[in-house]
Design a protein around this motif. Structure first.
Motif, short mmCIF file in Angstrom:
data_model
loop_
_atom_site.label_atom_id
_atom_site.label_comp_id
_atom_site.label_asym_id
_atom_site.label_seq_id
_atom_site.Cartn_x
_atom_site.Cartn_y
_atom_site.Cartn_z
N UNK A 1 0.79 -1.25 0.00
CA UNK A 1 0.00 0.00 0.00
C UNK A 1 0.82 1.29 0.00
N UNK A 2 1.85 1.46 0.86
CA UNK A 2 2.57 2.73 0.82
C UNK A 2 3.32 2.98 -0.49
N UNK A 3 3.72 1.90 -1.16
CA UNK A 3 4.44 2.07 -2.42
C UNK A 3 3.50 2.46 -3.55
N UNK A 4 2.28 1.94 -3.52
CA UNK A 4 1.29 2.39 -4.51
C UNK A 4 0.94 3.85 -4.27
N UNK A 5 0.76 4.22 -3.00
CA UNK A 5 0.47 5.63 -2.69
C UNK A 5 1.59 6.55 -3.16
N UNK A 6 2.84 6.11 -3.00
CA UNK A 6 3.97 6.95 -3.42
C UNK A 6 3.88 7.27 -4.89
N UNK A 7 3.51 6.28 -5.71
CA UNK A 7 3.37 6.54 -7.14
C UNK A 7 2.15 7.40 -7.44
N UNK A 8 1.09 7.23 -6.67
CA UNK A 8 -0.10 8.07 -6.87
C UNK A 8 0.22 9.54 -6.65
N UNK A 9 1.12 9.80 -5.70
CA UNK A 9 1.42 11.19 -5.30
C UNK A 9 2.64 11.76 -5.99
N UNK A 10 3.33 10.95 -6.77
CA UNK A 10 4.59 11.39 -7.36
C UNK A 10 4.38 12.47 -8.41
N UNK A 11 5.22 13.49 -8.34
CA UNK A 11 5.18 14.56 -9.34
C UNK A 11 5.67 14.08 -10.71
N UNK A 12 6.22 12.87 -10.76
CA UNK A 12 6.71 12.34 -12.04
C UNK A 12 5.56 11.94 -12.96
N UNK A 13 4.35 11.80 -12.41
CA UNK A 13 3.23 11.27 -13.18
C UNK A 13 2.07 12.26 -13.16
N UNK A 14 1.24 12.19 -14.17
CA UNK A 14 0.04 13.03 -14.23
C UNK A 14 -0.94 12.62 -13.13
N UNK A 15 -1.60 13.60 -12.55
CA UNK A 15 -2.62 13.33 -11.54
C UNK A 15 -4.01 13.18 -12.17
N UNK A 16 -4.08 13.27 -13.48
CA UNK A 16 -5.37 13.19 -14.17
C UNK A 16 -5.66 11.77 -14.63
N UNK A 17 -6.92 11.38 -14.50
CA UNK A 17 -7.35 10.13 -15.13
C UNK A 17 -7.57 10.40 -16.61
N UNK A 18 -7.53 9.34 -17.40
CA UNK A 18 -7.78 9.51 -18.83
C UNK A 18 -9.20 9.99 -19.11
N UNK A 19 -10.10 9.75 -18.17
CA UNK A 19 -11.51 10.15 -18.35
C UNK A 19 -11.77 11.59 -17.90
#
Length: 267
Positions: A25-43
């Motif tokens: 769980x904490x590692x998935x959260x880290x990727x969710x919050x990472x500035x390296x990735x878009x915070x937008x869903x495709x929808x």
């Protein structure tokens, strides 16, 4: 503003082969919050302020972990938002669905998985992650169970499929643009080993011949009924390569969340 709840369930004591999903769980959260990735869903949803995170369940205290999961999932659902649970191994789907079913008398489970998890018991453990959906169907925790991506069926499991009336789309029969005939609220149970190991190597049971990330995202985006809850399970960081699977898990969480917002609210 409509939100999506998150709950970490770091439990893997019913894994039949390797331990490790409890670390996920904490590692998935880290990727969710990472500035390296878009915070937008495709929808089209900016998810940067859409998650209500209930933290991780604490399993250090005495007591039955299944009762604790059911209770904590119920508490998270009481917030009034659709819920994504971060596993953990797939055994946790059983107590999660006990809590979800109480709130949804009509419910279809879409299980995306390499394995049907329908053994009556595995290694004499009825709580095994290979048996969770046998328990779920015995307790009638859903009206329908649709399993997509299977590629490990044997005679015993085919008997269980028939016994419980499970609707199966094996990986060898998966077609681009698959549309499911859904007419109730939906629970998504997303086992990361549904994906081919080329896309998600960080799982305990790598099973070649699986779905691509694009195919799974497309299937999720095709759902036209409210998605009321979901789990993303079986990420094993100890098996991962260059954090690839954590990133895939976070991508799927974002796309499930985007579809939750799309199907449950006007945004």
């Amino acid at each position: 503003m409509a939100k999506v709840s998150l709950l970490g369930i770091p439990h893997d004591e019913n894994s039949s082969w390797l331990r490790g999903p409890a670390d996920a769980p904490p590692l998935i959260r880290r990727e969710l919050r990472s500035d390296a990735h878009s915070s937008w869903s495709e929808t089209g949803f900016d998810l940067s302020d859409r998650f209500l995170d209930h933290g991780d369940i604490d399993f250090s205290q005495p007591g039955d972990p299944w009762e604790r999961i059911e209770s904590e999932v119920g508490r998270a659902l009481d917030a009034g938002h659709p819920l994504i649970s971060l596993g953990g191994d797939h055994a946790i789907a059983w107590p999660i669905l006990r809590a979800v079913r109480r709130r949804h008398p009509s419910l279809t489970i879409l299980q995306i998985d390499a394995h049907p998890d329908l053994y009556d018991a595995y290694q004499d453990n009825q709580r095994s992650h290979t048996s969770s959906f046998a328990r779920i169907m015995e307790e009638r925790l859903a009206d329908r169970l649709i399993q997509v991506g299977l590629r490990t069926l044997n005679d015993d499991l085919r008997d269980q499929v028939r016994r419980f009336g499970v609707e199966v789309v094996e990986a060898r029969h998966f077609n681009e643009g698959l549309r499911l005939d859904l007419n109730t609220p939906v629970y998504i149970s997303m086992d990361l080993d549904a994906l081919d190991p080329a896309f998600a190597p960080g799982v305990s049971h790598r099973e070649p011949g699986g779905l691509s990330t694009r195919q799974v995202v497309g299937l999720i985006q095709s759902i036209d009924q409210p998605i009321v809850a979901a789990d993303v399970v079986e990420y094993n960081p100890r098996q991962d390569i260059s954090n690839v699977t954590a990133l895939v898990a976070a991508k799927l969480v974002k796309e499930i969340a985007g579809m939750m917002l799309r199907t449950n609210t006007a945004g």
